[in-house]
Design a protein around this motif. Structure first.
Motif, mmCIF file in Angstrom:
data_model
loop_
_atom_site.group_PDB
_atom_site.id
_atom_site.type_symbol
_atom_site.label_atom_id
_atom_site.label_comp_id
_atom_site.label_asym_id
_atom_site.label_seq_id
_atom_site.Cartn_x
_atom_site.Cartn_y
_atom_site.Cartn_z
ATOM 1 N N VAL A 264 0.831 -1.202 0.000
ATOM 2 C CA VAL A 264 0.000 0.000 0.000
ATOM 3 C C VAL A 264 0.866 1.253 0.000
ATOM 4 N N ASP A 265 1.959 1.229 0.756
ATOM 5 C CA ASP A 265 2.832 2.401 0.854
ATOM 6 C C ASP A 265 3.713 2.588 -0.372
ATOM 7 N N SER A 266 4.253 1.479 -0.908
ATOM 8 C CA SER A 266 5.327 1.603 -1.902
ATOM 9 C C SER A 266 4.996 1.045 -3.272
ATOM 10 N N ALA A 267 4.044 0.119 -3.372
ATOM 11 C CA ALA A 267 3.728 -0.498 -4.668
ATOM 12 C C ALA A 267 2.223 -0.657 -4.812
ATOM 13 N N PRO A 268 1.476 0.460 -4.906
ATOM 14 C CA PRO A 268 0.004 0.364 -4.943
ATOM 15 C C PRO A 268 -0.529 -0.452 -6.109
ATOM 16 N N ASP A 269 0.203 -0.514 -7.230
ATOM 17 C CA ASP A 269 -0.263 -1.303 -8.371
ATOM 18 C C ASP A 269 -0.188 -2.803 -8.104
ATOM 19 N N ALA A 270 0.528 -3.203 -7.074
ATOM 20 C CA ALA A 270 0.702 -4.622 -6.775
ATOM 21 C C ALA A 270 -0.077 -5.068 -5.543
ATOM 22 N N VAL A 271 -0.993 -4.237 -5.051
ATOM 23 C CA VAL A 271 -1.718 -4.572 -3.824
ATOM 24 C C VAL A 271 -2.663 -5.740 -4.042
ATOM 25 N N GLY A 272 -3.509 -5.647 -5.075
ATOM 26 C CA GLY A 272 -4.431 -6.740 -5.362
ATOM 27 C C GLY A 272 -5.325 -7.063 -4.180
ATOM 28 N N CYS A 273 -5.407 -8.336 -3.818
ATOM 29 C CA CYS A 273 -6.260 -8.789 -2.714
ATOM 30 C C CYS A 273 -5.451 -9.030 -1.439
ATOM 31 N N ALA A 327 -16.151 -14.763 4.120
ATOM 32 C CA ALA A 327 -16.495 -13.843 3.039
ATOM 33 C C ALA A 327 -15.242 -13.249 2.398
ATOM 34 N N LEU A 328 -14.236 -12.983 3.213
ATOM 35 C CA LEU A 328 -12.991 -12.438 2.676
ATOM 36 C C LEU A 328 -12.279 -13.462 1.794
ATOM 37 N N TRP A 329 -12.268 -14.723 2.214
ATOM 38 C CA TRP A 329 -11.645 -15.750 1.375
ATOM 39 C C TRP A 329 -12.396 -15.898 0.057
ATOM 40 N N ARG A 330 -13.727 -15.722 0.083
ATOM 41 C CA ARG A 330 -14.480 -15.780 -1.173
ATOM 42 C C ARG A 330 -14.086 -14.630 -2.100
ATOM 43 N N LEU A 331 -13.840 -13.450 -1.511
ATOM 44 C CA LEU A 331 -13.373 -12.322 -2.330
ATOM 45 C C LEU A 331 -12.026 -12.637 -2.961
ATOM 46 N N VAL A 332 -11.132 -13.222 -2.165
ATOM 47 C CA VAL A 332 -9.806 -13.569 -2.680
ATOM 48 C C VAL A 332 -9.924 -14.616 -3.783
ATOM 49 N N GLY A 333 -10.768 -15.644 -3.555
ATOM 50 C CA GLY A 333 -10.954 -16.681 -4.568
ATOM 51 C C GLY A 333 -11.546 -16.136 -5.848
ATOM 52 N N ALA A 334 -12.518 -15.222 -5.736
ATOM 53 C CA ALA A 334 -13.120 -14.636 -6.929
ATOM 54 C C ALA A 334 -12.103 -13.816 -7.698
ATOM 55 N N ASP A 335 -11.239 -13.104 -7.002
ATOM 56 C CA ASP A 335 -10.217 -12.309 -7.675
ATOM 57 C C ASP A 335 -9.245 -13.203 -8.436
ATOM 58 N N ARG A 336 -8.849 -14.299 -7.808
ATOM 59 C CA ARG A 336 -7.905 -15.199 -8.476
ATOM 60 C C ARG A 336 -8.574 -15.933 -9.647
ATOM 61 N N LEU A 337 -9.870 -16.229 -9.501
ATOM 62 C CA LEU A 337 -10.577 -16.877 -10.598
ATOM 63 C C LEU A 337 -10.667 -15.955 -11.803
ATOM 64 N N ARG A 338 -10.952 -14.675 -11.565
ATOM 65 C CA ARG A 338 -10.991 -13.719 -12.668
ATOM 66 C C ARG A 338 -9.635 -13.615 -13.345
ATOM 67 N N ALA A 339 -8.560 -13.620 -12.547
ATOM 68 C CA ALA A 339 -7.213 -13.547 -13.115
ATOM 69 C C ALA A 339 -6.916 -14.780 -13.959
#
Length: 358
Positions: A264-273, A327-339
């Motif tokens: 968040v501080d140094s590489a905002p483009d790499a934050v992701g989930c 619910a948070l793990w579902r968000l992470v899983g959905a993000d990785r599925l989209r990727a």
């Protein structure tokens, strides 16, 4: 990410531990184990160290230490089994909201469904019952949905239909057709990689990490001098192996939390989930490590002398704040599925998605 020890972080951690060691502990086995909010006993320690300036940019008169410093403060508060009087002001500052406010209903995130906002002429009416950080004075920052995304709405404690129940812990607040207007909306709690919600999740993950670390420290210390069958408890495989696994879990969680804060501080483009991953991981680590620590201490675990009951109650109450782990793990899983689907289609992955997959 620089993995070498930071001299400033070491000095800050030492100052926090020294100050928090003087905070009187609630040793009763029943009732609230800590006091949260601006009126909590940790507020004086944080004010003496100027903690409110740590994350504030240098251009705004702060120290510009970034989210990493805020994460460190939250971790030390959890390690000392103290109330987190820091997170509310930090969240309000990120959103430009009022100082001294108490968040309410953040355990319902990411859906924000603990309080229902029903449209009416000129705004909405709030209905529902959720937990609140502080039962004292100051406005409430209520998580709800007024549209497609969760928002924080500032509500005065004296507003119509607001009832605070302090007979339970954590305390709860009830809304019965409480009127609010669009002017009361403080900000949106979207899933922006470096937004206020992501930053709040990482602070909460660090607080849970500190709870796990503090409970583990007590269990290791007790197992080092308590003897059974002619040897120390810590030397018995049935005790030492679970404590060793707990240490691995704490260190892995610490790496995830500080990696998220550094991104968040140094590489905002790499934050992701990373914030959602860190919070879900920290919630599970806190519950598991506290449980293992109590099992290692046996019947002494629920005595006032050891104080493990405070960590147990804190882990139970705090593990679902800022989002239920499932619910948070579902968000992470959905993000990785989209990727994965984008990669299968031959589309170029953005940096954040590439990091989330690794």
């Amino acid at each position: 990410m620089d993995l070498t020890p930071d001299p400033l972080a070491r000095r800050l951690r030492k100052a926090l531990r020294t100050g928090l060691a003087g905070v009187p502990a609630r040793t009763d086995l029943h009732g609230a184990p800590v006091t949260d909010g601006p009126a909590g006993p940790t507020r004086a320690v944080l004010d003496a160290l100027g903690v409110t300036d740590y994350e504030r940019p240098a251009a705004a008169g702060g120290l510009g230490l970034g989210l990493t410093a805020g994460v460190l403060v939250s971790e030390e508060l959890g390690r000392a089994a103290c109330g987190n009087s820091y997170r509310a002001d930090a969240l309000a500052a990120d959103l430009g909201g009022p100082a001294g406010a108490a968040p309410a209903g953040l355990e319902a995130l990411p859906v924000g469904g603990g309080v229902t906002a029903t449209p009416r002429a000129g705004g909405w009416t709030l209905t529902g019952t959720v937990t609140v950080d502080d039962v004292g004075h100051g406005p409430l920052l209520v998580a709800t949905r007024t549209g497609e995304e969760p928002v924080l709405v500032a509500v005065e404690r004296e507003a119509a239909g607001v009832t605070v129940a302090d007979g339970c812990w954590p305390p709860a607040v009830r809304f019965e057709a409480t009127p609010v207007t669009p002017a009361d909306v403080v900000g949106t709690l979207d899933d922006a990689p470096t937004g206020p919600l992501a930053r709040a999740r990482l602070r909460q993950a660090a607080y849970l990490l500190g709870i796990a670390d503090g409970a583990h420290r007590i269990a290791v210390g007790y197992g080092g001098f308590r003897r059974q069958f002619g040897t120390r408890l810590r030397d018995l495989p049935a005790v030492s192996f679970p404590l060793a696994r707990a240490m691995v879990a704490v260190r892995a969680t610490r790496a995830a939390v500080y990696r998220g804060a550094w991104s968040v501080d140094s590489a905002p483009d790499a934050v992701g989930c990373l914030p959602a991953t860190a919070l879900a991981m920290a919630a599970e680590t806190a519950r598991d490590v506290v449980r293992l620590s109590m099992q290692s201490c046996g019947v002494r675990a629920m005595t006032a002398e050891l104080g493990l009951h405070r960590y147990f109650r804190l882990a139970a109450a705090e593990s679902t704040r800022y989002g239920d782990p499932a619910a948070l793990w579902r968000l992470v899983g959905a993000d990785r599925l989209r990727a994965a689907r984008r990669a299968a289609a031959g589309a170029e992955l953005p940096v954040a998605a590439s990091v989330a997959r690794s």
